[in-house]
Design a protein around this motif. Structure first.
Motif, PDB file in Angstrom:
ATOM      1  N   ALA A  26       0.893  -1.163   0.065  1.00 13.38           N
ATOM      2  CA  ALA A  26      -0.091  -0.009  -0.075  1.00 13.38           C
ATOM      3  C   ALA A  26       0.803   1.247  -0.138  1.00 13.38           C
ATOM      4  O   ALA A  26       0.617   2.238  -0.689  1.00 13.38           O
ATOM      5  CB  ALA A  26      -0.849   0.056   1.221  1.00 13.38           C
ATOM      6  N   LEU A  27       1.774   1.350   0.629  1.00 11.23           N
ATOM      7  CA  LEU A  27       2.822   2.545   0.863  1.00 11.23           C
ATOM      8  C   LEU A  27       3.433   2.771  -0.530  1.00 11.23           C
ATOM      9  O   LEU A  27       3.642   3.966  -0.827  1.00 11.23           O
ATOM     10  CB  LEU A  27       4.050   2.236   2.136  1.00 11.23           C
ATOM     11  CG  LEU A  27       3.278   2.437   3.380  1.00 11.23           C
ATOM     12  CD1 LEU A  27       4.249   1.995   4.573  1.00 11.23           C
ATOM     13  CD2 LEU A  27       2.507   3.743   3.588  1.00 11.23           C
TER      14      LEU A  27
ATOM     15  N   ASP B  46      -0.162   9.827   7.585  1.00  8.61           N
ATOM     16  CA  ASP B  46      -0.571   9.020   8.696  1.00  8.61           C
ATOM     17  C   ASP B  46      -0.347   7.689   8.814  1.00  8.61           C
ATOM     18  O   ASP B  46       0.172   7.012   9.824  1.00  8.61           O
ATOM     19  CB  ASP B  46      -2.070   9.060   8.658  1.00  8.61           C
ATOM     20  CG  ASP B  46      -2.487  10.587   8.858  1.00  8.61           C
ATOM     21  OD1 ASP B  46      -1.794  11.542   9.353  1.00  8.61           O
ATOM     22  OD2 ASP B  46      -3.866  10.784   8.598  1.00  8.61           O
ATOM     23  N   LEU B  47      -0.176   6.747   7.761  1.00  9.83           N
ATOM     24  CA  LEU B  47       0.225   5.465   7.971  1.00  9.83           C
ATOM     25  C   LEU B  47       1.798   5.360   8.005  1.00  9.83           C
ATOM     26  O   LEU B  47       2.100   4.359   8.764  1.00  9.83           O
ATOM     27  CB  LEU B  47       0.308   4.832   6.526  1.00  9.83           C
ATOM     28  CG  LEU B  47      -1.094   4.780   6.335  1.00  9.83           C
ATOM     29  CD1 LEU B  47      -1.460   4.426   4.652  1.00  9.83           C
ATOM     30  CD2 LEU B  47      -1.996   3.773   7.046  1.00  9.83           C
TER      31      LEU B  47
ATOM     32  N   ALA C 201      -5.353   3.350  -6.772  1.00  9.89           N
ATOM     33  CA  ALA C 201      -5.899   3.708  -5.441  1.00  9.89           C
ATOM     34  C   ALA C 201      -6.911   2.455  -4.697  1.00  9.89           C
ATOM     35  O   ALA C 201      -6.806   2.148  -3.565  1.00  9.89           O
ATOM     36  CB  ALA C 201      -6.712   4.883  -5.619  1.00  9.89           C
ATOM     37  N   HIS C 202      -7.436   1.970  -5.673  1.00  7.33           N
ATOM     38  CA  HIS C 202      -8.330   0.856  -5.315  1.00  7.33           C
ATOM     39  C   HIS C 202      -7.381  -0.429  -5.033  1.00  7.33           C
ATOM     40  O   HIS C 202      -7.688  -0.862  -3.855  1.00  7.33           O
ATOM     41  CB  HIS C 202      -9.234   0.153  -6.401  1.00  7.33           C
ATOM     42  CG  HIS C 202     -10.030  -0.830  -6.205  1.00  7.33           C
ATOM     43  ND1 HIS C 202     -11.375  -0.617  -5.260  1.00  7.33           N
ATOM     44  CD2 HIS C 202     -10.105  -2.312  -6.344  1.00  7.33           C
ATOM     45  CE1 HIS C 202     -11.712  -1.740  -5.068  1.00  7.33           C
ATOM     46  NE2 HIS C 202     -11.194  -2.677  -5.867  1.00  7.33           N
TER      47      HIS C 202
ATOM     48  N   GLU D 161      -7.372  -2.079  -1.173  1.00  8.07           N
ATOM     49  CA  GLU D 161      -7.453  -3.474  -0.985  1.00  8.07           C
ATOM     50  C   GLU D 161      -6.506  -4.042  -0.072  1.00  8.07           C
ATOM     51  O   GLU D 161      -6.704  -5.194   0.970  1.00  8.07           O
ATOM     52  CB  GLU D 161      -7.640  -4.296  -2.368  1.00  8.07           C
ATOM     53  CG  GLU D 161      -8.912  -4.207  -3.206  1.00  8.07           C
ATOM     54  CD  GLU D 161     -10.266  -4.730  -2.423  1.00  8.07           C
ATOM     55  OE1 GLU D 161     -10.104  -5.664  -1.502  1.00  8.07           O
ATOM     56  OE2 GLU D 161     -10.991  -3.806  -2.562  1.00  8.07           O
ATOM     57  N   ALA D 162      -5.111  -3.601  -0.165  1.00  3.65           N
ATOM     58  CA  ALA D 162      -4.141  -3.785   0.672  1.00  3.65           C
ATOM     59  C   ALA D 162      -4.424  -3.356   2.078  1.00  3.65           C
ATOM     60  O   ALA D 162      -4.441  -4.339   2.949  1.00  3.65           O
ATOM     61  CB  ALA D 162      -3.060  -3.324   0.237  1.00  3.65           C
ATOM     62  N   LEU D 163      -4.955  -2.080   2.363  1.00  2.44           N
ATOM     63  CA  LEU D 163      -5.216  -1.889   3.666  1.00  2.44           C
ATOM     64  C   LEU D 163      -6.451  -2.455   4.191  1.00  2.44           C
ATOM     65  O   LEU D 163      -6.534  -2.851   5.598  1.00  2.44           O
ATOM     66  CB  LEU D 163      -5.458  -0.205   3.737  1.00  2.44           C
ATOM     67  CG  LEU D 163      -4.159   0.480   3.160  1.00  2.44           C
ATOM     68  CD1 LEU D 163      -4.700   1.963   3.011  1.00  2.44           C
ATOM     69  CD2 LEU D 163      -3.294   0.342   4.540  1.00  2.44           C
ATOM     70  N   ARG D 164      -7.293  -2.884   3.542  1.00  2.20           N
ATOM     71  CA  ARG D 164      -8.611  -3.690   4.002  1.00  2.20           C
ATOM     72  C   ARG D 164      -7.950  -4.913   4.469  1.00  2.20           C
ATOM     73  O   ARG D 164      -8.500  -5.481   5.415  1.00  2.20           O
ATOM     74  CB  ARG D 164      -9.532  -3.693   2.862  1.00  2.20           C
ATOM     75  CG  ARG D 164     -10.726  -4.496   3.539  1.00  2.20           C
ATOM     76  CD  ARG D 164     -11.832  -4.584   2.443  1.00  2.20           C
ATOM     77  NE  ARG D 164     -12.531  -3.249   2.016  1.00  2.20           N
ATOM     78  CZ  ARG D 164     -12.618  -2.927   0.803  1.00  2.20           C
ATOM     79  NH1 ARG D 164     -12.261  -3.927  -0.275  1.00  2.20           N
ATOM     80  NH2 ARG D 164     -12.941  -1.748   0.330  1.00  2.20           N
TER      81      ARG D 164
END
Length: 123
Positions: A21-22, A48-49, A73-74, A78-81
């Protein structure tokens, strides 16, 4: 006069999904086809992350080129979810909440731009 070696900054390895994600976010922030307001919001989410102690090592922008930015972005969402729905056994609730808030902020930033490819599912 002696010159002292700089003290290395301790870092921690982020979970693989967060690392992905990063890296994707880093690439999105650098892209010129992403609207400025969205890039600013993505930068805030990124900050923030990575605002943790010890720090995460520097990221490298990867895999964000060649696809529409809302699709990337999606993929970040998904990775963060994954980090929200399947946190590690030692993951503090505050960290899970931070990831959930990042998911919401990313979805809101893409929706605010009116993109048809906006991530719409909730964590």
């Amino acid at each position: 006069m002696s010159t002292a070696e700089p003290t290395p900054i301790p870092t921690q390895t982020p979970p693989p999904a967060l690392s992905r994600a990063l890296n994707l976010l880093d690439g999105l922030i650098l892209r010129t086809d992403v609207p400025t307001a969205v890039r600013i919001r993505l930068g805030e989410v990124f900050e923030d992350l990575v605002d943790v102690r010890p720090l995460y090592p520097p990221t490298t922008a990867t895999d964000s080129e060649g696809r529409p930015w809302p699709a990337v972005a999606h993929e970040v969402v998904e990775a963060l979810r994954e980090l929200v729905t399947q946190p590690g056994p030692d993951t503090p609730p505050a960290v899970v909440l931070r990831h959930a808030l990042a998911v919401r902020a990313l979805r809101d930033a893409v929706r605010a731009d009116g993109s048809p490819d906006s991530p719409s599912a909730t964590p």
